[in-house]
Motif scaffolding. Structure first.
Motif, short mmCIF file in Angstrom:
data_model
loop_
_atom_site.label_atom_id
_atom_site.label_comp_id
_atom_site.label_asym_id
_atom_site.label_seq_id
_atom_site.Cartn_x
_atom_site.Cartn_y
_atom_site.Cartn_z
N LEU A 270 -31.27 -13.84 -36.41
CA LEU A 270 -31.69 -12.48 -36.09
C LEU A 270 -33.04 -12.43 -35.37
O LEU A 270 -33.50 -11.35 -34.98
N LYS A 271 -33.68 -13.56 -35.17
CA LYS A 271 -35.02 -13.58 -34.59
C LYS A 271 -35.04 -13.21 -33.10
O LYS A 271 -35.86 -12.42 -32.65
N ARG A 272 -34.13 -13.81 -32.32
CA ARG A 272 -34.19 -13.62 -30.87
C ARG A 272 -33.73 -12.20 -30.49
O ARG A 272 -32.64 -11.76 -30.87
N HIS A 273 -34.59 -11.50 -29.76
CA HIS A 273 -34.30 -10.14 -29.31
C HIS A 273 -34.29 -10.08 -27.79
O HIS A 273 -35.11 -10.73 -27.13
N VAL A 274 -33.36 -9.30 -27.27
CA VAL A 274 -33.32 -9.05 -25.83
C VAL A 274 -34.04 -7.73 -25.56
O VAL A 274 -34.00 -6.81 -26.37
N LEU A 275 -34.73 -7.69 -24.43
CA LEU A 275 -35.56 -6.54 -24.07
C LEU A 275 -34.96 -5.83 -22.86
O LEU A 275 -34.57 -6.47 -21.89
N TYR A 276 -34.90 -4.51 -22.98
CA TYR A 276 -34.47 -3.66 -21.87
C TYR A 276 -35.60 -2.69 -21.54
O TYR A 276 -36.35 -2.28 -22.42
N ARG A 277 -35.70 -2.31 -20.27
CA ARG A 277 -36.72 -1.38 -19.81
C ARG A 277 -36.09 -0.25 -19.01
O ARG A 277 -35.08 -0.43 -18.35
N LEU A 278 -36.78 0.88 -19.03
CA LEU A 278 -36.43 2.00 -18.16
C LEU A 278 -37.74 2.54 -17.60
O LEU A 278 -38.61 2.99 -18.35
N LEU A 279 -37.87 2.49 -16.29
CA LEU A 279 -39.04 3.03 -15.61
C LEU A 279 -38.79 4.50 -15.27
O LEU A 279 -37.68 4.88 -14.89
N LYS A 280 -39.83 5.29 -15.39
CA LYS A 280 -39.72 6.72 -15.10
C LYS A 280 -39.20 6.95 -13.68
O LYS A 280 -38.34 7.81 -13.45
N ALA A 281 -39.71 6.19 -12.72
CA ALA A 281 -39.29 6.36 -11.33
C ALA A 281 -37.78 6.10 -11.16
O ALA A 281 -37.11 6.82 -10.43
N GLU A 282 -37.26 5.10 -11.85
CA GLU A 282 -35.83 4.81 -11.80
C GLU A 282 -35.03 5.93 -12.44
O GLU A 282 -33.99 6.35 -11.94
N TRP A 283 -35.51 6.41 -13.58
CA TRP A 283 -34.84 7.50 -14.30
C TRP A 283 -34.79 8.76 -13.43
O TRP A 283 -33.76 9.42 -13.33
N GLN A 284 -35.92 9.09 -12.78
CA GLN A 284 -35.96 10.27 -11.91
C GLN A 284 -35.00 10.12 -10.74
O GLN A 284 -34.31 11.08 -10.38
N ARG A 285 -34.93 8.94 -10.18
CA ARG A 285 -34.05 8.69 -9.04
C ARG A 285 -32.57 8.83 -9.44
O ARG A 285 -31.77 9.38 -8.69
N ASP A 286 -32.23 8.35 -10.63
CA ASP A 286 -30.84 8.32 -11.06
C ASP A 286 -30.40 9.59 -11.81
O ASP A 286 -29.22 9.74 -12.11
N SER A 287 -31.35 10.45 -12.14
CA SER A 287 -31.00 11.67 -12.92
C SER A 287 -30.44 12.77 -12.05
O SER A 287 -30.68 12.91 -10.92
#
Length: 186
Positions: A169-186
Motif C-alpha cells: 500500500l506504500k506506493r502512490h500514483v500522483l495525478y494533477r489538474l492545472l487550473k488553465a487546463e480545467w478552464q480550457r476543457d470546461s
C-alpha cells in the motif's frame, strides 16, 4: 454549513445524524481495501469530530455528500491541504473522495469532485490540484481521469503514513489538474 451543490448532491459539513454512515465507510473492507486499517466505532467518532471541526474552522477537509432527493449521506468528497513533503508545490490542495459501496457506479464521486474543483479554482483561487491513490487502485484513478486529471509519474511517491507492515500500500500514483487546463476543457 453547505460548501456547494450540484444537480443531485449537496456538499456540506458533517452533522450528528451522519455518524453511522461515516463509521460505515471507514470500517468497510471494500471501501477501505487500499488503506492499512479499518476504524472502530470509537476511532471513527473521534475522526468524525476532527473532520467536522477542521471544515468548520477553515472550509477545507472532506465534507459529507448528501443526496438532494432523499437527504441520505453517501460519503465524502473534498479538498485537503496537501501534507506530504513529496508533493510539490508544497501546500497544493488534494482532492479526494470515499463513498459507501451501495452508491458506487452512479457517478456521484465524479459529480461531487467536479463541484469541488470549481470551488477550488473559482472561489479559492488555487492554480492546481492533486489527487493520489495506491498504485493499482483503478477505481480512484478512473475518477481522476474522468475529472481531466493527468498522471504525473515523476510525482509518484511512497506514502509516509503507510506503515512498513503494509508494503503493498506504500506506493502512490500522483495525478494533477492545472487550473488553465480545467478552464480550457470546461
Amino acid at each position: 454549513m453547505k460548501l456547494t451543490e450540484t444537480e443531485r448532491l449537496v456538499i456540506r459539513n458533517w452533522e450528528d445524524r451522519d455518524r453511522d454512515l461515516f463509521h460505515e465507510i471507514n470500517a468497510d473492507e471494500t471501501v477501505m481495501a487500499f488503506f492499512p486499517m479499518r476504524r472502530t466505532r470509537a476511532e471513527s467518532d473521534e475522526m468524525f469530530h476532527t473532520v467536522r471541526k477542521v471544515i468548520a474552522d477553515n472550509g477545507y477537509g472532506f465534507p459529507a455528500v448528501e443526496l438532494k432527493g432523499t437527504g441520505d449521506v453517501i460519503g465524502f468528497t473534498g479538498l485537503n491541504k496537501s501534507y506530504s513533503a513529496d508533493i510539490s508545490p508544497k501546500g497544493t490542495p488534494e482532492i479526494g473522495w470515499r463513498m459507501a459501496t451501495r452508491y458506487w457506479g452512479k457517478g456521484y464521486a465524479t459529480e461531487a469532485a467536479r463541484a469541488m474543483i470549481a470551488l477550488a479554482f473559482e472561489e479559492r483561487g488555487h492554480d492546481q490540484l492533486v489527487s493520489f491513490a495506491v498504485a493499482g487502485n483503478d477505481r480512484s484513478t478512473a475518477v481522476m481521469e474522468r475529472l481531466g486529471m493527468r498522471r504525473d509519474p515523476e510525482g509518484d511517491f511512497d506514502h509516509p503514513s503507510i506503515p512498513d507492515s503494509h508494503p503493498h500500500l506504500k506506493r502512490h500514483v500522483l495525478y494533477r489538474l492545472l487550473k488553465a487546463e480545467w478552464q480550457r476543457d470546461s
